[in-house]
Design a protein around this motif. Structure first.
Motif, PDB file in Angstrom:
ATOM      1  N   UNK A 213       1.122  -1.458  -0.090  1.00  0.00           N
ATOM      2  CA  UNK A 213      -0.095  -0.215  -0.144  1.00  0.00           C
ATOM      3  C   UNK A 213       1.029   1.335   0.017  1.00  0.00           C
ATOM      4  N   UNK A 214       1.646   0.662   0.885  1.00  0.00           N
ATOM      5  CA  UNK A 214       2.782   2.365   1.168  1.00  0.00           C
ATOM      6  C   UNK A 214       3.544   2.598  -0.065  1.00  0.00           C
ATOM      7  N   UNK A 215       4.151   1.380  -1.175  1.00  0.00           N
ATOM      8  CA  UNK A 215       5.354   1.501  -1.427  1.00  0.00           C
ATOM      9  C   UNK A 215       5.170   1.072  -2.844  1.00  0.00           C
ATOM     10  N   UNK A 216       4.283   0.643  -2.605  1.00  0.00           N
ATOM     11  CA  UNK A 216       3.485   0.093  -4.035  1.00  0.00           C
ATOM     12  C   UNK A 216       4.228  -1.431  -5.037  1.00  0.00           C
ATOM     13  N   UNK A 217       3.489  -2.006  -5.607  1.00  0.00           N
ATOM     14  CA  UNK A 217       3.993  -3.599  -5.516  1.00  0.00           C
ATOM     15  C   UNK A 217       5.056  -3.659  -6.695  1.00  0.00           C
ATOM     16  N   UNK A 218       5.668  -2.573  -6.891  1.00  0.00           N
ATOM     17  CA  UNK A 218       6.804  -2.775  -8.371  1.00  0.00           C
ATOM     18  C   UNK A 218       8.035  -1.690  -8.008  1.00  0.00           C
ATOM     19  N   UNK A 219       7.461  -1.378  -6.744  1.00  0.00           N
ATOM     20  CA  UNK A 219       8.848  -0.620  -5.875  1.00  0.00           C
ATOM     21  C   UNK A 219       9.876  -1.189  -5.738  1.00  0.00           C
ATOM     22  N   UNK A 220      11.186  -0.719  -5.679  1.00  0.00           N
ATOM     23  CA  UNK A 220      12.870  -0.850  -6.842  1.00  0.00           C
ATOM     24  C   UNK A 220      13.710  -0.195  -5.696  1.00  0.00           C
ATOM     25  N   UNK A 221      14.250  -1.108  -4.754  1.00  0.00           N
ATOM     26  CA  UNK A 221      15.466  -0.621  -3.779  1.00  0.00           C
ATOM     27  C   UNK A 221      16.759  -0.449  -4.852  1.00  0.00           C
ATOM     28  N   UNK A 222      17.574   0.646  -4.705  1.00  0.00           N
ATOM     29  CA  UNK A 222      18.473   0.505  -5.484  1.00  0.00           C
ATOM     30  C   UNK A 222      20.135   0.874  -4.677  1.00  0.00           C
ATOM     31  N   UNK A 223      20.995   0.496  -4.764  1.00  0.00           N
ATOM     32  CA  UNK A 223      21.762   0.175  -4.598  1.00  0.00           C
ATOM     33  C   UNK A 223      22.973   0.626  -5.481  1.00  0.00           C
ATOM     34  N   UNK A 224      23.522   2.227  -5.246  1.00  0.00           N
ATOM     35  CA  UNK A 224      24.719   2.732  -5.789  1.00  0.00           C
ATOM     36  C   UNK A 224      25.862   3.225  -6.163  1.00  0.00           C
ATOM     37  N   UNK A 225      26.708   3.822  -6.807  1.00  0.00           N
ATOM     38  CA  UNK A 225      28.316   3.956  -6.510  1.00  0.00           C
ATOM     39  C   UNK A 225      28.407   5.511  -7.128  1.00  0.00           C
ATOM     40  N   UNK A 226      28.298   5.942  -6.231  1.00  0.00           N
ATOM     41  CA  UNK A 226      28.794   7.151  -6.680  1.00  0.00           C
ATOM     42  C   UNK A 226      30.137   8.041  -6.424  1.00  0.00           C
ATOM     43  N   UNK A 227      30.318   8.755  -7.150  1.00  0.00           N
ATOM     44  CA  UNK A 227      31.599   9.522  -7.405  1.00  0.00           C
ATOM     45  C   UNK A 227      31.770  10.870  -7.311  1.00  0.00           C
ATOM     46  N   UNK A 228      32.208  12.000  -5.942  1.00  0.00           N
ATOM     47  CA  UNK A 228      31.623  13.472  -5.443  1.00  0.00           C
ATOM     48  C   UNK A 228      32.767  13.891  -6.605  1.00  0.00           C
ATOM     49  N   UNK A 229      33.344  13.280  -7.876  1.00  0.00           N
ATOM     50  CA  UNK A 229      33.801  13.931  -8.227  1.00  0.00           C
ATOM     51  C   UNK A 229      33.779  13.811 -10.101  1.00  0.00           C
ATOM     52  N   UNK A 230      34.446  13.762 -10.795  1.00  0.00           N
ATOM     53  CA  UNK A 230      34.585  13.558 -12.628  1.00  0.00           C
ATOM     54  C   UNK A 230      35.873  12.337 -12.400  1.00  0.00           C
ATOM     55  N   UNK A 231      35.323  12.024 -13.371  1.00  0.00           N
ATOM     56  CA  UNK A 231      36.404  10.849 -13.388  1.00  0.00           C
ATOM     57  C   UNK A 231      37.327  10.992 -14.768  1.00  0.00           C
ATOM     58  N   UNK A 232      38.364  11.465 -14.590  1.00  0.00           N
ATOM     59  CA  UNK A 232      39.270  11.575 -15.634  1.00  0.00           C
ATOM     60  C   UNK A 232      40.677  10.588 -16.057  1.00  0.00           C
ATOM     61  N   UNK A 233      40.346  10.008 -17.055  1.00  0.00           N
ATOM     62  CA  UNK A 233      41.941   9.696 -17.642  1.00  0.00           C
ATOM     63  C   UNK A 233      42.067   8.081 -16.510  1.00  0.00           C
ATOM     64  N   UNK A 234      41.138   7.706 -16.156  1.00  0.00           N
ATOM     65  CA  UNK A 234      40.337   6.369 -14.831  1.00  0.00           C
ATOM     66  C   UNK A 234      41.246   6.926 -13.794  1.00  0.00           C
ATOM     67  N   UNK A 235      41.227   8.174 -12.748  1.00  0.00           N
ATOM     68  CA  UNK A 235      41.356   8.650 -12.248  1.00  0.00           C
ATOM     69  C   UNK A 235      40.491   9.517 -10.986  1.00  0.00           C
ATOM     70  N   UNK A 236      39.711   8.453 -10.280  1.00  0.00           N
ATOM     71  CA  UNK A 236      39.019  10.084  -9.424  1.00  0.00           C
ATOM     72  C   UNK A 236      39.227   9.733  -8.260  1.00  0.00           C
TER      73      UNK A 236
END
Length: 496
Positions: free
Chosen positions: A99-122
């Motif tokens: 009822x509260x979330x809906x039958x198709x709700x999905x939970x997400x686990x993420x990898x987040x970078x706080x700055x851009x990745x440049x030439x493979x380096x964060x």
């Protein structure tokens, strides 16, 4: 008691409309049903009182059976008496989350970078951000690590951060349970493997070799967040102590035998997930610094995402396997969707109680958690059938319930039994429950709820007796036998 545990047992242990006015009316006695003309009954349509006397079951019984469409109670005994619902609570939690979330709700686990990745380096930080997924496992973390590698990332020069604030952190579900039971882990917005670690031992010379790992089908990353030492003794089987952020366990050598395994609870699931991901990332050539937990989620760019199955499928698994952690996490998420973050399972359970009274007509219900593991929750059979006879329960919960195979006279599963049952079971020490839908041979469906409990015997149990109390197994067998005979009575009286 711990000292009574045999080696044999130890090893085996390893392996939407409101309810109708008819439903709201208290039922505290056995009604006298009249079989419909032309409807065959069981050979002996004995009264509930006769069945209860034959079961020799100490404690109380609350039961009711109802027409699932009209809500009319066909028969009941002490139907308005409140007893511990045990894991039948999860059926209400499923309705609450849908009822509260809906039958198709999905939970997400993420990898987040706080700055851009440049030439493979964060140059900035990498964040493993949990989204309250109760099904996140080592396989999912391995896929995240693989996706991170495929994105081109080779090096992280900032910190490796963990965010688990999507849900409140709770050290355990119920503090009255023994420390070592895997069904009572910690809760966190970043969870892994149902917040359990795999402990395995093998005989090695005069001692034992032990491993603690985050095992899955394809991976076995060992961990340091949870450690085990074998101590020469007979009892207690386990001791536990948290030192800093690390779980320190000892196990009695006298209980180990030649080898075996079991899952133990994890008290810092965020750090557990972080350590395992760091190991998996290293396998792809990405060396991360030691993880650190942050309380707020920094902004940044998402590099990889893992999505859970849809909520409907999570709930199907929760109901089938009676997974406490899944129930608590989806229940907390459902409460939180209202805009307020609950500070405890008790406050979240109280929110579900209010919802159940308003939406399901459960006027006497009292929930102190979402799994039914805790002792304080109470529910009556009358309230449970009120919930089961709502359109929401019939259309959304019914298809998710587990099929229950009844047994023959010798106690063996009888797949040809004329009654078909889908239901949620519940078992605590000296408390057993069953609620769902039964279909009679003539096709008539009924909603039912059966609660049994011996509160006197429950109250005197000590903490170290709760995994296997003396007499508990025999009491539970008698309760389950009574449940089947009640279903057979109702099937025989109300359906052909």
């Amino acid at each position: 008691m711990v000292h009574s545990l045999s080696r044999r047992f130890f090893i085996s242990a390893l392996a939407a409309f409101s309810a109708s006015p008819t439903v709201a009316r208290p039922v505290d006695r056995s009604l006298r049903p009249v079989a419909r003309p032309g409807t065959p009954t069981l050979p002996k349509a004995e009264t509930i009182e006769t069945l209860l006397a034959r079961a020799k079951l100490s404690g109380g019984l609350s039961c009711a059976v109802a027409d699932p469409h009209s809500g009319e109670i066909l028969e009941g005994r002490a139907a308005n008496a409140v007893l511990p619902p045990a894991s039948v609570t999860k059926a209400v939690t499923a309705l609450y989350a849908l009822d509260r979330l809906g039958p198709n709700h999905r939970f997400r686990t993420r990898l987040i970078a706080t700055k851009p990745v440049q030439n493979g380096v964060l140059q900035g930080d990498l964040i493993l951000a949990g989204g309250g997924d109760p099904t996140l496992d080592t396989e999912a973390l391995a896929q995240l690590a693989k996706t991170l590698k495929a994105s081109g990332l080779r090096e992280v020069r900032g910190r490796f951060l963990l965010y688990a604030g999507a849900l409140p952190y709770l050290r355990q579900i119920d503090d009255s349970q023994p420390d070592h039971v895997g069904y009572n882990p910690a809760i966190s917005g970043l969870s892994l493997n149902y917040n359990r670690v795999h402990f395995e031992w093998k005989r090695a010379g005069a001692g034992w070799g032990v491993t603690m790992d985050a095992r899955s089908a394809n991976y076995r990353p060992e961990v340091q967040i949870s450690r085990m030492a074998v101590i020469k003794r007979q009892v207690p089987v386990y001791t536990y102590q948290q030192k800093g952020s690390t779980d320190h366990w000892t196990v009695a050598s006298g209980a180990l035998g030649k080898g075996g395994a079991r899952w133990l609870p994890v008290r810092r699931p965020d750090l557990y997930a972080g350590e395992v991901f760091r190991t998996l990332a290293r396998a792809h050539g990405i060396v991360l610094p030691k993880e650190k937990v942050v309380k707020s989620l920094p902004g940044g760019t998402t590099l990889a995402t893992h999505q859970s199955p849809i909520l409907r499928e999570i709930l199907r698994g929760m109901l089938k396997y009676s997974t406490n952690l899944s129930a608590e996490m989806v229940g907390l998420a459902a409460t939180q969707s209202g805009g307020k973050s609950p500070s405890s399972l008790r406050t979240s359970g109280q929110a579900m109680t209010r919802w159940a009274k308003q939406r399901l007509g459960m006027q006497q219900a009292k929930f102190l958690d979402h799994s039914g593991l805790g002792d304080g929750s109470r529910l009556s059979a009358q309230d449970m059938v009120a919930a089961l006879t709502t359109a929401q329960a019939r259309t959304q919960l019914g298809p998710l319930l587990k099929q229950i195979t009844l047994r023959d006279a010798k106690g063996k599963p009888n797949t040809r039994h004329p009654l078909k049952v889908v239901a949620k079971t519940g078992t605590l020490n000296f408390a057993s429950s069953l609620a769902g839908y039964v279909t009679a041979p003539d096709g008539r469906q009924m909603a039912f709820a059966i609660f049994t409990a011996d509160d006197k015997r429950r109250r005197v149990l000590k903490k170290d007796e709760r995994e296997r109390p003396e007499g508990g197994r025999a009491w539970n067998r008698r309760s389950k036998s009574l449940q089947q005979t009640l279903l057979e009575r109702w099937g025989g009286v109300y359906g052909g």
